[in-house]
Design an enzyme around this catalytic site. Sequence first.
Site, mmCIF file in Angstrom:
data_model
loop_
_atom_site.group_PDB
_atom_site.id
_atom_site.type_symbol
_atom_site.label_atom_id
_atom_site.label_comp_id
_atom_site.label_asym_id
_atom_site.label_seq_id
_atom_site.Cartn_x
_atom_site.Cartn_y
_atom_site.Cartn_z
ATOM 1 N N GLY A 1 -6.988 -26.683 8.284
ATOM 2 C CA GLY A 1 -7.031 -26.474 6.845
ATOM 3 C C GLY A 1 -8.152 -25.519 6.486
ATOM 4 C CB CYS A 2 -8.609 -23.224 3.617
ATOM 5 S SG CYS A 2 -8.040 -24.292 2.272
ATOM 6 C CE1 TYR A 3 -11.928 -26.058 -0.855
ATOM 7 C CE2 TYR A 3 -9.854 -27.267 -0.690
ATOM 8 C CZ TYR A 3 -10.747 -26.510 -1.431
ATOM 9 O OH TYR A 3 -10.470 -26.213 -2.741
#
Length: 316
Positions: free
Chosen positions: A116-118
């Site tokens: 995921g990005c975060y």
Amino acid sequence: MSKPVVFIDGEAGTTGLEIRRRLEGRPDIELASIAPEKRKDAAERKRLLNAVDLAILCLPDDAAREAVSLIDNPKVKVIDASTAHRVAEGWVYGFPELTREQEGLIRDAKRVSNPGCYPTGMLALIRPLTDAGIVPPATGVTVNAVSGYSGGGKELIALCEKPNGNPRGGPYAAYGLDQKHKHLAEMKKHAGLSEEPIFFPSYSNSFYRGMLVQIGLRLRDLNRITGKNAGGEDVQAALEKRYAGRKHVKLEPLRLKLEKEYVLSPLAQNDTNNLQLHVFWNAEKEFAVLAAILDNLGKGASGAAVQNMEIMLGLA
């Protein structure tokens, strides 16, 4: 020798379009595509999924699980960009810089889950510190982050571009305050933590892409637990050791003082596949502030998928 064939299942979505843009024109692969009118045709999708060398799934979680179930050709490699398999058994986590061994695991894998990005920003900052014993596994890490609105998908993109007074499409929106965000499980597992972090995600309609992740550490308190005497220099050294020679991770020099005008921008790594990491150290208070900047559609999604594809297919 024939070129490897790659199929993006879900190429019409935000991440799928970005991946296709990055892959079009490459001479070392062949892109397979499904006719627009057959995107929901299970038989045609199954045929394509089993006829390629590597499939990249840019689908909602349940649709990604269904796509995997359609693959019965044991030679097909899969990268899943959804959340569905990020903590699943039998899947390799697709963050090549996570550990020194991770890239080799990805190279040998048939099934890779794109991070995921975060979590990409959070893990880049915390995993080297848990491995070094500076951050104990039971630490209650707090993660603050802001993303460009493209991370919310087509519905949120449309709302942020024409909010019509809806606060969900406004200049700043904090969400996930009930601590049920789908990224928490992968943060905990892949950071080497025994407790889920407290996570405060947000987005802004003022920028389409970009991301800033920040974590504060009270090293005085952590040192009481670990018995170490770690300071900002030790945090910096742990990150330097982990990312030495990694072309997609840019570790900035340790900052002991800041000019009055100094700011961090979540846009600083846009249109790249890079992570920019910062350590700020207040020796008097024994506080360290860590920051990661990335393109949520680059290293946080499509760029990472292309990087994993290159590793899995042995491409330069």
